[in-house]
Scaffold this active site. Structure first.
Site, PDB file in Angstrom:
ATOM      1  N   ASN A 100       0.881  -1.173   0.000  1.00 30.35           N
ATOM      2  CA  ASN A 100       0.000   0.000   0.000  1.00 30.35           C
ATOM      3  C   ASN A 100       0.915   1.219   0.000  1.00 30.35           C
ATOM      4  O   ASN A 100       1.490   1.555   1.026  1.00 30.35           O
ATOM      5  CB  ASN A 100      -0.887  -0.022   1.259  1.00 30.35           C
ATOM      6  CG  ASN A 100      -1.706   1.248   1.408  1.00 30.35           C
ATOM      7  OD1 ASN A 100      -1.852   2.018   0.466  1.00 30.35           O
ATOM      8  ND2 ASN A 100      -2.248   1.472   2.605  1.00 30.35           N
ATOM      9  N   HIS A 156      -9.477   1.241   4.718  1.00 31.41           N
ATOM     10  CA  HIS A 156      -8.223   1.463   5.453  1.00 31.41           C
ATOM     11  C   HIS A 156      -8.498   2.413   6.619  1.00 31.41           C
ATOM     12  O   HIS A 156      -9.299   3.342   6.498  1.00 31.41           O
ATOM     13  CB  HIS A 156      -7.163   2.051   4.511  1.00 31.41           C
ATOM     14  CG  HIS A 156      -5.795   2.022   5.109  1.00 31.41           C
ATOM     15  ND1 HIS A 156      -5.376   2.944   6.037  1.00 31.41           N
ATOM     16  CD2 HIS A 156      -4.764   1.153   4.944  1.00 31.41           C
ATOM     17  CE1 HIS A 156      -4.133   2.646   6.412  1.00 31.41           C
ATOM     18  NE2 HIS A 156      -3.744   1.562   5.754  1.00 31.41           N
ATOM     19  N   GLU A 160      -6.921   4.829   7.765  1.00 27.99           N
ATOM     20  CA  GLU A 160      -6.696   6.254   7.476  1.00 27.99           C
ATOM     21  C   GLU A 160      -7.914   6.858   6.794  1.00 27.99           C
ATOM     22  O   GLU A 160      -8.260   8.017   7.024  1.00 27.99           O
ATOM     23  CB  GLU A 160      -5.424   6.415   6.614  1.00 27.99           C
ATOM     24  CG  GLU A 160      -4.174   6.117   7.443  1.00 27.99           C
ATOM     25  CD  GLU A 160      -2.991   5.588   6.665  1.00 27.99           C
ATOM     26  OE1 GLU A 160      -2.969   5.689   5.424  1.00 27.99           O
ATOM     27  OE2 GLU A 160      -2.061   5.065   7.321  1.00 27.99           O
ATOM     28  N   GLU A 164      -5.587  -4.919  10.522  1.00 30.07           N
ATOM     29  CA  GLU A 164      -4.552  -3.916  10.739  1.00 30.07           C
ATOM     30  C   GLU A 164      -4.841  -3.166  12.039  1.00 30.07           C
ATOM     31  O   GLU A 164      -5.627  -2.208  12.043  1.00 30.07           O
ATOM     32  CB  GLU A 164      -4.543  -2.912   9.583  1.00 30.07           C
ATOM     33  CG  GLU A 164      -4.279  -3.530   8.231  1.00 30.07           C
ATOM     34  CD  GLU A 164      -3.649  -2.530   7.275  1.00 30.07           C
ATOM     35  OE1 GLU A 164      -2.549  -2.789   6.808  1.00 30.07           O
ATOM     36  OE2 GLU A 164      -4.252  -1.466   7.048  1.00 30.07           O
ATOM     37  N   SER A 184       3.253  -2.211  10.493  1.00 31.79           N
ATOM     38  CA  SER A 184       4.707  -2.284  10.707  1.00 31.79           C
ATOM     39  C   SER A 184       5.273  -3.667  10.423  1.00 31.79           C
ATOM     40  O   SER A 184       6.198  -4.116  11.096  1.00 31.79           O
ATOM     41  CB  SER A 184       5.066  -1.803  12.118  1.00 31.79           C
ATOM     42  OG  SER A 184       4.673  -0.452  12.281  1.00 31.79           O
TER      43      SER A 184
HETATM   44  C1  PEP Z   1      -0.872   0.161   6.059  1.00 31.28           C
HETATM   45  O1  PEP Z   1      -0.986   1.357   5.946  1.00 31.28           O
HETATM   46  O2  PEP Z   1      -1.710  -0.587   5.534  1.00 31.28           O
HETATM   47  C2  PEP Z   1       0.268  -0.362   6.803  1.00 31.28           C
HETATM   48  C3  PEP Z   1       0.232  -1.590   7.215  1.00 31.28           C
HETATM   49  O3  PEP Z   1       1.304   0.508   7.029  1.00 31.28           O
HETATM   50  P1  PEP Z   1       2.733   0.169   7.713  1.00 31.28           P
HETATM   51  O4  PEP Z   1       3.204  -1.122   7.132  1.00 31.28           O
HETATM   52  O5  PEP Z   1       3.608   1.320   7.325  1.00 31.28           O
HETATM   53  O6  PEP Z   1       2.503   0.081   9.182  1.00 31.28           O
END
Ligand code: PEP
Length: 249
Positions: free
Chosen positions: A9, A94, A96, A166, A212
């Site tokens: 992503n 997501h 965000e 997530e 992460s």
């Molecule tokens: C994401 O935004 O879907 C995500 C998992 O970000 P990151 O791997 O940077 O934590």
């Protein structure tokens, strides 16, 4: 059949030229992956990157689509438009988008239905924020997200969904859920799917972990029976890092 998937992503990163350069690097680096590979790019990259990656093992995803089919929605991009670029997937829900753009369960339900109607496979994100985890409410939160946007789908339609768990407190923070925490939630999600759609649909559903995830922790996460791969943010922005995660399978 359940698939293992590593999906990137890119979020709001990379100019068109930078995105094409990264996709070109991935095209030569990803030859015989042991999992399905997807990159989620901003809308403006989709058509070019999908053409570049045609006939390769790498599929392309949009990071969002509109909750309306077409019409006077200035600045929005419909599922049909996404499909017309050659993309096969779309990330929906997501955290965000839920947090910064006020996307509700009902809006996400519309997006999922429009994606499916346009032969796109949704990668549907769920996950709790830090306060919810600290209060021990993570299961209730994730259950409500699934019920609110997905569980009115038919079993056939649900079978086209990829889930991404997530935990919001782990996204972009460097804090990863432990493999035990992630496995526990993935097993819980699968049990909810089994209760709603039956054991076979649950067994066939791909459930990704995101938050992460990187080259160092991917193998220990993916080793768990209910973790079928990852949705990768930051570590998808460099070919070397992303390929190392793919190689964790
Ligand atoms: C994401 O935004 O879907 C995500 C998992 O970000 P990151 O791997 O940077 O934590």
């Amino acid at each position: 059949m359940r698939k293992n998937i590593v999906a990137g992503n890119w979020k709001m990163n990379k100019t068109l030229q930078e995105g094409v350069a990264l996709a070109t690097e991935l095209k030569s680096a990803v030859k015989n992956p042991k999992c399905d590979v997807i990159i989620g790019t901003p809308f403006i990259h989709l058509a070019t990157v999908a053409e570049l990656l045609k006939d390769t093992p790498i599929a392309v995803a949009a990071e969002n689509c509109a909750d309306h089919a077409s019409g006077a929605y200035t600045g929005e991009v419909s599922a049909a438009m996404v499909k017309s670029t050659g993309a096969q997937y779309v990330i929906i829900g997501h955290s965000e988008r839920r947090a910064y753009y006020g996307e509700t369960y009902a809006m996400l339900k519309e997006k999922v239905q429009l994606a499916l109607a346009n032969s796109l496979r949704p990668i549907f994100c769920v996950g709790e924020v830090k306060e919810e985890r600290e209060a021990g409410r993570q299961n209730d939160v994730v259950k409500a997200q699934l019920e609110g946007s997905l569980f009115s789908l038919s079993a056939d339609d649900f079978g086209r969904i990829v889930i991404a768990y997530e935990p919001v407190w782990a996204i972009g923070t460097g804090l990863t859920a432990t493999p035990e925490q992630a496995q526990e939630m993935h097993a819980y999600i699968r049990s909810l799917i089994a209760a709603r759609y039956g054991a076979q649909v649950a067994a066939d559903c791909t459930i990704l972990y995101g938050g992460s995830c990187n080259a160092k922790n991917a193998a220990s996460l993916f080793a768990n029976p209910d973790i079928d791969g990852g949705l990768i943010g930051g570590a998808s922005l460099k070919a070397e890092d992303f390929c190392a995660i793919i190689d964790a399978f």
